[in-house]
Design an enzyme around this catalytic site. Structure first.
Site, mmCIF file in Angstrom:
data_model
loop_
_atom_site.group_PDB
_atom_site.id
_atom_site.type_symbol
_atom_site.label_atom_id
_atom_site.label_comp_id
_atom_site.label_asym_id
_atom_site.label_seq_id
_atom_site.Cartn_x
_atom_site.Cartn_y
_atom_site.Cartn_z
ATOM 1 N N ALA A 194 46.308 9.888 -13.262
ATOM 2 C CA ALA A 194 45.989 10.262 -14.514
ATOM 3 C C ALA A 194 44.562 10.504 -14.754
ATOM 4 O O ALA A 194 43.705 10.252 -14.069
ATOM 5 C CB ALA A 194 46.229 8.836 -15.377
ATOM 6 N N GLY A 246 48.490 8.070 -10.850
ATOM 7 C CA GLY A 246 49.857 8.620 -11.178
ATOM 8 C C GLY A 246 50.203 9.759 -10.570
ATOM 9 O O GLY A 246 51.453 10.089 -10.810
ATOM 10 N N GLU A 263 52.543 7.855 -8.327
ATOM 11 C CA GLU A 263 53.568 7.311 -9.123
ATOM 12 C C GLU A 263 54.529 8.698 -9.400
ATOM 13 O O GLU A 263 55.696 8.442 -9.789
ATOM 14 C CB GLU A 263 52.961 6.968 -10.413
ATOM 15 C CG GLU A 263 52.460 5.472 -9.956
ATOM 16 C CD GLU A 263 51.292 5.020 -11.112
ATOM 17 O OE1 GLU A 263 50.483 5.612 -11.649
ATOM 18 O OE2 GLU A 263 51.429 3.660 -11.653
ATOM 19 N N GLU A 317 43.576 2.544 -8.647
ATOM 20 C CA GLU A 317 43.275 2.089 -9.968
ATOM 21 C C GLU A 317 42.379 0.752 -10.148
ATOM 22 O O GLU A 317 41.379 0.704 -11.172
ATOM 23 C CB GLU A 317 44.473 1.773 -11.047
ATOM 24 C CG GLU A 317 45.274 3.203 -11.101
ATOM 25 C CD GLU A 317 46.196 3.543 -10.309
ATOM 26 O OE1 GLU A 317 46.005 3.287 -9.086
ATOM 27 O OE2 GLU A 317 47.160 4.238 -10.798
HETATM 28 N N1 CAA Z 1 41.115 12.433 -13.526
HETATM 29 C C1 CAA Z 1 40.285 13.387 -14.157
HETATM 30 N N2 CAA Z 1 39.415 14.442 -13.338
HETATM 31 C C2 CAA Z 1 39.559 14.127 -11.899
HETATM 32 C C3 CAA Z 1 40.594 13.537 -11.596
HETATM 33 C C4 CAA Z 1 41.340 12.219 -12.355
HETATM 34 N N3 CAA Z 1 41.953 11.310 -11.703
HETATM 35 N N4 CAA Z 1 40.520 13.319 -10.143
HETATM 36 C C5 CAA Z 1 39.598 14.341 -9.931
HETATM 37 N N5 CAA Z 1 39.039 14.844 -10.925
HETATM 38 C C6 CAA Z 1 38.257 16.109 -11.300
HETATM 39 C C7 CAA Z 1 36.692 15.539 -10.820
HETATM 40 O O1 CAA Z 1 36.174 14.786 -12.113
HETATM 41 C C8 CAA Z 1 36.312 16.794 -10.774
HETATM 42 O O2 CAA Z 1 35.820 17.527 -11.921
HETATM 43 P P1 CAA Z 1 34.486 18.149 -12.207
HETATM 44 O O3 CAA Z 1 34.365 19.435 -11.132
HETATM 45 O O4 CAA Z 1 34.669 18.753 -13.399
HETATM 46 O O5 CAA Z 1 33.401 17.248 -11.765
HETATM 47 C C9 CAA Z 1 37.360 17.796 -10.039
HETATM 48 O O6 CAA Z 1 38.424 17.054 -10.391
HETATM 49 C C10 CAA Z 1 37.172 17.804 -8.424
HETATM 50 O O7 CAA Z 1 37.153 16.297 -7.999
HETATM 51 P P2 CAA Z 1 36.042 15.902 -7.046
HETATM 52 O O8 CAA Z 1 34.705 16.392 -7.295
HETATM 53 O O9 CAA Z 1 35.840 14.308 -7.396
HETATM 54 O O10 CAA Z 1 36.599 16.162 -5.414
HETATM 55 P P3 CAA Z 1 36.361 15.267 -4.152
HETATM 56 O O11 CAA Z 1 36.921 16.395 -3.444
HETATM 57 O O12 CAA Z 1 34.920 14.996 -3.954
HETATM 58 O O13 CAA Z 1 37.013 13.843 -4.427
HETATM 59 C C11 CAA Z 1 39.231 12.639 -4.988
HETATM 60 C C12 CAA Z 1 38.717 14.241 -4.450
HETATM 61 C C13 CAA Z 1 38.803 11.657 -3.870
HETATM 62 C C14 CAA Z 1 40.696 12.947 -5.146
HETATM 63 C C15 CAA Z 1 38.552 12.165 -6.183
HETATM 64 O O14 CAA Z 1 38.446 13.208 -7.184
HETATM 65 C C16 CAA Z 1 38.980 10.978 -6.827
HETATM 66 O O15 CAA Z 1 38.733 10.038 -6.201
HETATM 67 N N6 CAA Z 1 39.780 11.161 -7.989
HETATM 68 C C17 CAA Z 1 40.066 10.061 -8.590
HETATM 69 C C18 CAA Z 1 41.201 9.353 -8.156
HETATM 70 C C19 CAA Z 1 41.811 8.231 -9.058
HETATM 71 O O16 CAA Z 1 41.041 7.235 -9.220
HETATM 72 N N7 CAA Z 1 43.025 8.281 -9.355
HETATM 73 C C20 CAA Z 1 43.663 7.369 -10.452
HETATM 74 C C21 CAA Z 1 43.313 7.660 -11.696
HETATM 75 S S1 CAA Z 1 43.845 6.524 -12.734
HETATM 76 C C22 CAA Z 1 45.533 6.454 -13.023
HETATM 77 O O17 CAA Z 1 46.230 7.202 -12.222
HETATM 78 C C23 CAA Z 1 46.144 5.442 -13.842
HETATM 79 C C24 CAA Z 1 47.524 5.190 -13.839
HETATM 80 O O18 CAA Z 1 48.191 4.478 -13.204
HETATM 81 C C25 CAA Z 1 48.590 5.921 -14.751
#
Ligand code: CAA
Length: 258
Positions: free
Chosen positions: A64, A109, A112, A132
């Site tokens: 998400a 998500g 999911e 999360e």
């Molecule tokens: N939401 C918003 N933006 C996201 C995102 C997310 N879940 N995941 C990645 N992005 C964005 C980053 O912010 C970044 O944007 P900018 O270039 O504008 O800074 C871009 O995508 C590229 O990501 P990274 O620079 O972080 O790429 P990386 O290769 O260094 O890392 C990753 C990749 C390990 C997937 C890392 O992006 C990450 O950990 N992302 C978040 C994963 C996460 O926590 N997901 C769960 C979200 S909460 C949820 O899903 C709730 C639910 O149950 C419904």
């Protein structure tokens, strides 16, 4: 549609989450478009099997949208979660089989979404997880339920409580994905699988999906009663006549979906 693309190749429908700059993260608009795309696939009579995937080579869906979620009040988060549930349920409950072509990070998500699909095929570079708890929350788009259904309580609890990612290979060993292939072979692999399904009697496949879903939602007694009714219903179809006669006549069945 801006963030979700839809296309049909013969009898296979593709839904692609297309927001590669944010690793295909699910914001409100993406979730609304996903639901619309799934509804349209369900209504398209030419589509037998649906494949869900993400744009680019890095991510299926990275979760998400954290930027969007940060500012939300609890009630706004509840509405956002409803959007998530709505999109995932539309996919999970679609009569047609849905395959996730998991082509990279499937997190939160994103996992999911893959879990709302019936079958998951992953590329070797895929990492899967529900991180999360690292954000101070926990999986809210069906993960606590569907992950537990797919891998059992022990694995689900470990993944949810630690938030650690697992490799595609580890996911295969826990039954979280059905198969792992090189990224370059993923499209061919899912198309092959979709093709095998599409050759079968479509009514039988759809009734079977409905009965399988019941295994996750009701008791064994209710599920068996439902299965009995649906199998009987399958006997009202021309496809059943054709399938059985074709077997006895040692020829390929020509199913019409009637
Ligand atoms: N939401 C918003 N933006 C996201 C995102 C997310 N879940 N995941 C990645 N992005 C964005 C980053 O912010 C970044 O944007 P900018 O270039 O504008 O800074 C871009 O995508 C590229 O990501 P990274 O620079 O972080 O790429 P990386 O290769 O260094 O890392 C990753 C990749 C390990 C997937 C890392 O992006 C990450 O950990 N992302 C978040 C994963 C996460 O926590 N997901 C769960 C979200 S909460 C949820 O899903 C709730 C639910 O149950 C419904």
């Amino acid at each position: 549609m801006v963030f979700v693309k839809r296309r049909r190749e013969k009898d296979i429908g593709w839904i692609t989450v297309d927001r590669p700059d944010a690793l295909n993260a699910l914001n409100s608009n993406v979730l609304k478009e996903l639901k619309v795309a799934a509804d349209r696939m369900a209504a398209d009579e030419k589509v037998s099997v649906v494949i869900v995937t993400g744009s680019g080579e890095k991510a299926f869906v990275a979760g998400a949208d954290i930027k969007e979620m940060l500012g939300k009040t609890p009630l706004e988060m509840r509405s956002f979660t409803m959007l998530g549930h709505d999109a995932m349920n539309t996919i999970a409950r679609m009569e047609k089989p849905v395959i996730a072509a998991v082509n990279g990070y499937a997190l939160g998500g994103g996992l999911e979404l893959a879990l709302a699909c019936d079958i998951r095929i992953a590329s070797e570079n895929t990492m899967l997880g529900v991180p999360e708890v690292k954000l101070g929350i926990f999986p809210g788009f069906g993960g606590t339920q569907r992950l537990t259904n797919v891998v059992g309580k022990g694995w689900a609890a470990e993944m949810v409580f630690t938030g650690r990612m697992v490799t595609a290979k580890e996911a295969l060993s826990m039954g979280l994905v059905n198969k792992v292939v090189p990224l370059t072979d993923l499209t061919k692999e899912v198309k092959g699988l979709a093709g095998m399904i599409a050759k079968n009697g479509p009514i039988g496949v759809r009734l079977a999906k409905s009965a399988i879903n019941m295994a996750l939602e009701g008791s064994l007694t209710d599920g068996l009663a439902y299965e009995r009714e649906l199998v009987s219903l399958a006997f009202s179809t021309e496809d059943k006549e054709e399938g059985m006669k074709a077997f006895l006549e040692k020829r390929k069945a020509n199913f019409k979906g009637k």
